[in-house]
Motif scaffolding. Structure first.
Motif, PDB file in Angstrom:
ATOM      1  N   MET A   1       0.849  -1.196   0.000  1.00  0.00           N
ATOM      2  CA  MET A   1       0.000   0.000   0.000  1.00  0.00           C
ATOM      3  C   MET A   1       0.880   1.239   0.000  1.00  0.00           C
ATOM      4  SD  MET A   1      -2.931  -1.002   2.830  1.00  0.00           S
ATOM      5  CE  MET A   1      -3.879   0.486   2.460  1.00  0.00           C
ATOM      6  N   THR A   2       0.344   2.316  -0.568  1.00  0.00           N
ATOM      7  CA  THR A   2       1.086   3.572  -0.527  1.00  0.00           C
ATOM      8  C   THR A   2       0.828   4.261   0.806  1.00  0.00           C
ATOM      9  OG1 THR A   2      -0.723   4.918  -1.435  1.00  0.00           O
ATOM     10  CG2 THR A   2       0.759   3.822  -3.015  1.00  0.00           C
ATOM     11  N   THR A   3       1.706   5.208   1.153  1.00  0.00           N
ATOM     12  CA  THR A   3       1.508   5.955   2.394  1.00  0.00           C
ATOM     13  C   THR A   3       0.214   6.761   2.339  1.00  0.00           C
ATOM     14  OG1 THR A   3       2.925   7.688   1.480  1.00  0.00           O
ATOM     15  CG2 THR A   3       3.955   6.092   2.971  1.00  0.00           C
ATOM     16  N   GLN A   4      -0.172   7.221   1.142  1.00  0.00           N
ATOM     17  CA  GLN A   4      -1.430   7.958   1.006  1.00  0.00           C
ATOM     18  C   GLN A   4      -2.619   7.047   1.287  1.00  0.00           C
ATOM     19  OE1 GLN A   4      -1.902  11.462   0.356  1.00  0.00           O
ATOM     20  NE2 GLN A   4      -3.798  10.683   1.258  1.00  0.00           N
ATOM     21  N   ASP A   5      -2.550   5.778   0.792  1.00  0.00           N
ATOM     22  CA  ASP A   5      -3.616   4.812   1.080  1.00  0.00           C
ATOM     23  C   ASP A   5      -3.743   4.581   2.577  1.00  0.00           C
ATOM     24  OD1 ASP A   5      -4.176   4.512  -1.599  1.00  0.00           O
ATOM     25  OD2 ASP A   5      -2.818   2.784  -1.849  1.00  0.00           O
ATOM     26  N   LEU A   6      -2.595   4.427   3.235  1.00  0.00           N
ATOM     27  CA  LEU A   6      -2.608   4.186   4.676  1.00  0.00           C
ATOM     28  C   LEU A   6      -3.166   5.389   5.422  1.00  0.00           C
ATOM     29  CD1 LEU A   6       0.863   2.442   5.097  1.00  0.00           C
ATOM     30  CD2 LEU A   6      -1.372   1.388   5.465  1.00  0.00           C
ATOM     31  N   ALA A   7      -2.763   6.587   5.024  1.00  0.00           N
ATOM     32  CA  ALA A   7      -3.247   7.803   5.686  1.00  0.00           C
ATOM     33  C   ALA A   7      -4.759   7.942   5.525  1.00  0.00           C
ATOM     34  CB  ALA A   7      -2.536   9.031   5.122  1.00  0.00           C
ATOM     35  N   SER A   8      -5.270   7.640   4.335  1.00  0.00           N
ATOM     36  CA  SER A   8      -6.708   7.739   4.092  1.00  0.00           C
ATOM     37  C   SER A   8      -7.478   6.694   4.898  1.00  0.00           C
ATOM     38  CB  SER A   8      -7.008   7.577   2.601  1.00  0.00           C
ATOM     39  OG  SER A   8      -6.368   8.587   1.840  1.00  0.00           O
ATOM     40  N   ALA A   9      -6.952   5.477   4.932  1.00  0.00           N
ATOM     41  CA  ALA A   9      -7.635   4.393   5.638  1.00  0.00           C
ATOM     42  C   ALA A   9      -7.687   4.643   7.148  1.00  0.00           C
ATOM     43  CB  ALA A   9      -6.947   3.056   5.346  1.00  0.00           C
ATOM     44  N   LEU A  10      -6.619   5.244   7.695  1.00  0.00           N
ATOM     45  CA  LEU A  10      -6.524   5.449   9.143  1.00  0.00           C
ATOM     46  C   LEU A  10      -6.974   6.837   9.576  1.00  0.00           C
ATOM     47  CD1 LEU A  10      -3.097   3.685   9.737  1.00  0.00           C
ATOM     48  CD2 LEU A  10      -5.381   2.774  10.162  1.00  0.00           C
ATOM     49  N   GLY A  11      -7.212   7.732   8.620  1.00  0.00           N
ATOM     50  CA  GLY A  11      -7.675   9.065   8.968  1.00  0.00           C
ATOM     51  C   GLY A  11      -6.627   9.917   9.650  1.00  0.00           C
ATOM     52  N   VAL A  12      -5.356   9.770   9.234  1.00  0.00           N
ATOM     53  CA  VAL A  12      -4.268  10.551   9.819  1.00  0.00           C
ATOM     54  C   VAL A  12      -3.472  11.195   8.694  1.00  0.00           C
ATOM     55  CG1 VAL A  12      -4.124   9.090  11.873  1.00  0.00           C
ATOM     56  CG2 VAL A  12      -2.744   8.532   9.864  1.00  0.00           C
ATOM     57  N   SER A  13      -2.467  11.986   9.098  1.00  0.00           N
ATOM     58  CA  SER A  13      -1.670  12.691   8.103  1.00  0.00           C
ATOM     59  C   SER A  13      -0.549  11.808   7.570  1.00  0.00           C
ATOM     60  CB  SER A  13      -1.072  13.958   8.717  1.00  0.00           C
ATOM     61  OG  SER A  13      -0.126  13.610   9.721  1.00  0.00           O
ATOM     62  N   LEU A  14       0.030  12.237   6.429  1.00  0.00           N
ATOM     63  CA  LEU A  14       1.185  11.519   5.882  1.00  0.00           C
ATOM     64  C   LEU A  14       2.353  11.558   6.852  1.00  0.00           C
ATOM     65  CD1 LEU A  14       1.104  12.654   2.134  1.00  0.00           C
ATOM     66  CD2 LEU A  14       0.761  10.341   3.006  1.00  0.00           C
ATOM     67  N   ARG A  15       2.516  12.681   7.559  1.00  0.00           N
ATOM     68  CA  ARG A  15       3.611  12.780   8.535  1.00  0.00           C
ATOM     69  C   ARG A  15       3.458  11.726   9.629  1.00  0.00           C
ATOM     70  NH1 ARG A  15       5.847  18.194  11.383  1.00  0.00           N
ATOM     71  NH2 ARG A  15       6.242  18.618   9.198  1.00  0.00           N
ATOM     72  N   THR A  16       2.215  11.513  10.087  1.00  0.00           N
ATOM     73  CA  THR A  16       1.979  10.491  11.114  1.00  0.00           C
ATOM     74  C   THR A  16       2.314   9.112  10.587  1.00  0.00           C
ATOM     75  OG1 THR A  16       0.254  11.813  12.163  1.00  0.00           O
ATOM     76  CG2 THR A  16       0.212   9.453  12.596  1.00  0.00           C
ATOM     77  N   ILE A  17       1.919   8.814   9.345  1.00  0.00           N
ATOM     78  CA  ILE A  17       2.226   7.511   8.750  1.00  0.00           C
ATOM     79  C   ILE A  17       3.736   7.308   8.677  1.00  0.00           C
ATOM     80  CG2 ILE A  17       2.135   6.171   6.609  1.00  0.00           C
ATOM     81  CD1 ILE A  17      -0.442   6.098   8.180  1.00  0.00           C
ATOM     82  N   THR A  18       4.464   8.308   8.223  1.00  0.00           N
ATOM     83  CA  THR A  18       5.919   8.197   8.110  1.00  0.00           C
ATOM     84  C   THR A  18       6.553   7.971   9.481  1.00  0.00           C
ATOM     85  OG1 THR A  18       5.885   9.655   6.189  1.00  0.00           O
ATOM     86  CG2 THR A  18       8.005   9.354   7.312  1.00  0.00           C
ATOM     87  N   ARG A  19       6.090   8.720  10.475  1.00  0.00           N
ATOM     88  CA  ARG A  19       6.630   8.560  11.827  1.00  0.00           C
ATOM     89  C   ARG A  19       6.373   7.152  12.369  1.00  0.00           C
ATOM     90  NH1 ARG A  19       3.127  11.511  15.761  1.00  0.00           N
ATOM     91  NH2 ARG A  19       2.006   9.536  15.499  1.00  0.00           N
ATOM     92  N   ASP A  20       5.141   6.652  12.173  1.00  0.00           N
ATOM     93  CA  ASP A  20       4.805   5.336  12.701  1.00  0.00           C
ATOM     94  C   ASP A  20       5.545   4.219  11.969  1.00  0.00           C
ATOM     95  OD1 ASP A  20       3.169   6.583  14.470  1.00  0.00           O
ATOM     96  OD2 ASP A  20       1.285   6.038  13.490  1.00  0.00           O
ATOM     97  N   LEU A  21       5.768   4.388  10.654  1.00  0.00           N
ATOM     98  CA  LEU A  21       6.538   3.382   9.915  1.00  0.00           C
ATOM     99  C   LEU A  21       7.977   3.328  10.433  1.00  0.00           C
ATOM    100  CD1 LEU A  21       5.263   3.975   6.263  1.00  0.00           C
ATOM    101  CD2 LEU A  21       4.821   1.977   7.707  1.00  0.00           C
ATOM    102  N   ASN A  22       8.538   4.499  10.722  1.00  0.00           N
ATOM    103  CA  ASN A  22       9.891   4.524  11.286  1.00  0.00           C
ATOM    104  C   ASN A  22       9.927   3.839  12.644  1.00  0.00           C
ATOM    105  OD1 ASN A  22      10.963   5.886   9.104  1.00  0.00           O
ATOM    106  ND2 ASN A  22      10.562   7.912   9.986  1.00  0.00           N
ATOM    107  N   TRP A  23       8.865   4.055  13.443  1.00  0.00           N
ATOM    108  CA  TRP A  23       8.806   3.420  14.757  1.00  0.00           C
ATOM    109  C   TRP A  23       8.730   1.895  14.614  1.00  0.00           C
ATOM    110  CZ3 TRP A  23       5.711   0.117  17.451  1.00  0.00           C
ATOM    111  CH2 TRP A  23       5.888   0.064  18.834  1.00  0.00           C
ATOM    112  N   LEU A  24       7.917   1.418  13.665  1.00  0.00           N
ATOM    113  CA  LEU A  24       7.793  -0.032  13.466  1.00  0.00           C
ATOM    114  C   LEU A  24       9.120  -0.646  13.032  1.00  0.00           C
ATOM    115  CD1 LEU A  24       4.318  -0.151  11.661  1.00  0.00           C
ATOM    116  CD2 LEU A  24       4.845  -0.966  13.962  1.00  0.00           C
ATOM    117  N   ARG A  25       9.845   0.056  12.169  1.00  0.00           N
ATOM    118  CA  ARG A  25      11.158  -0.455  11.749  1.00  0.00           C
ATOM    119  C   ARG A  25      12.119  -0.479  12.922  1.00  0.00           C
ATOM    120  NH1 ARG A  25      10.179   2.236   6.620  1.00  0.00           N
ATOM    121  NH2 ARG A  25      11.037   4.158   7.474  1.00  0.00           N
ATOM    122  N   ASP A  26      12.104   0.584  13.732  1.00  0.00           N
ATOM    123  CA  ASP A  26      12.989   0.620  14.899  1.00  0.00           C
ATOM    124  C   ASP A  26      12.657  -0.476  15.894  1.00  0.00           C
ATOM    125  OD1 ASP A  26      14.262   2.796  13.845  1.00  0.00           O
ATOM    126  OD2 ASP A  26      13.164   4.286  15.039  1.00  0.00           O
ATOM    127  N   ALA A  27      11.369  -0.865  15.944  1.00  0.00           N
ATOM    128  CA  ALA A  27      10.948  -1.926  16.850  1.00  0.00           C
ATOM    129  C   ALA A  27      11.319  -3.311  16.329  1.00  0.00           C
ATOM    130  CB  ALA A  27       9.435  -1.849  17.072  1.00  0.00           C
TER     131      ALA A  27
END
Length: 303
Positions: A1-27
């Protein structure tokens, strides 16, 4: 999925998606992101923590946050908790130059100092009955009653606070906390529990704690000598509140909260460095304590 798809599905901003993806990778989760027209966010198969390796019991024990090792042992939960944590640790090997795991450098012991051994009902003996969601008939030896009471209660669950275990339950639709060490006997009733709608163990316990602290709090107004204010702050911590508008050359106006009237004896080591202004019953109790102390150490008539 694209980050835009994820942002639309979750109702958050692209910045939030990018931050959370970085957190998941760090985890340590196998998440990758590829830029470009054919790119997107992908979770790779075959790596990361495989929760299917955890038994249902192990997954359940991971939710016991806030309990130290002794409290887990009191619930007979130590073995499965350690096994689940060891599986997680094995799936997340530490690489060079990484920080040490928190579990290696933080140890929690929730018991108060000098706690006497407890008797009565144990958490391990009661947890099975509570998890079955049944009513309980308990015999409770209250400190306010001359003899134990026979009660039928609807349990929410077990609650550990300051090293003490409680049963949180409704009795005649009224929430109560019962110290396990005061439950002398108990048995299951062949009826499902009837707890209040929209209430959980967490919400019921929080409301009971807030109510108990409000009903038992004694606010002592006092003046402390400037030479003793730092010592008083170390001893009483957040229970002491300074009134910066009432500061003189000789002392500080403060308010100190105590749970019980008897607890104000903690002021005695300060001697005349603390002057209590109120409430009246606190001044009277301190006067009685000091009078009895003076009589105790008064010279005997024969000396």
């Amino acid at each position: 999925m694209t980050t835009q798809d994820l942002a639309s599905a979750l109702g958050v901003s692209l910045r939030t998606i990018t931050r959370d993806l970085n957190w998941l990778r760090d985890a340590g989760l196998p998440v990758t992101a590829q830029r470009g027209r054919l790119g997107g966010v992908t979770m790779l198969p075959g790596s990361g923590l495989d929760l299917t390796r955890l038994t249902p019991g192990e997954r359940d024990h991971l939710s016991l946050t806030g309990l130290d090792e002794r409290q887990r042992a009191e619930l007979n939960a130590s073995v499965e908790s350690r096994r689940a944590l060891s599986k997680i640790a094995a799936a997340q090997p530490r690489r060079a130059h990484e920080l040490l795991p928190l579990s290696d450098v933080v140890h929690v012991d929730s018991r108060p100092w000098l706690q006497a051994p407890t008797s009565g009902t144990t958490p391990a003996s009661l947890i099975g009955a509570v998890r079955r969601g049944r009513r309980l008939r308990i015999e409770y030896d209250s400190s306010r009653e001359s003899c134990p009471r026979d009660l039928v209660v609807d349990p929410y669950g077990l609650f550990a606070k300051a090293g003490i275990w409680y049963l949180v339950a409704d009795c005649a639709r009224v929430p109560r906390m019962y110290r396990l060490e005061r439950i002398t006997t108990w048995k299951e009733v062949d009826q499902l529990r009837r707890i209040r709608e929209s209430q959980t163990l967490a919400t019921a316990a929080a409301a009971l704690v807030a109510q108990w602290e409000h009903n038992h709090a004694i606010e002592v107004s006092a003046t402390i000598d400037r030479t003793q204010i730092e010592r008083a702050q170390r001893i009483f911590g957040q229970r002491l509140v300074r009134d910066d508008h009432e500061e003189s050359a000789t002392g500080h106006k403060v308010t100190i909260c105590f749970l019980h009237l008897e607890d104000v004896r903690a002021l005695l080591p300060f001697g005349s460095a603390i002057t209590v202004h109120g409430p009246t019953e606190v001044r009277a109790h301190l006067r009685d304590l000091t009078t009895n102390l003076a009589l105790h150490y008064a010279p005997s008539p024969t000396s």
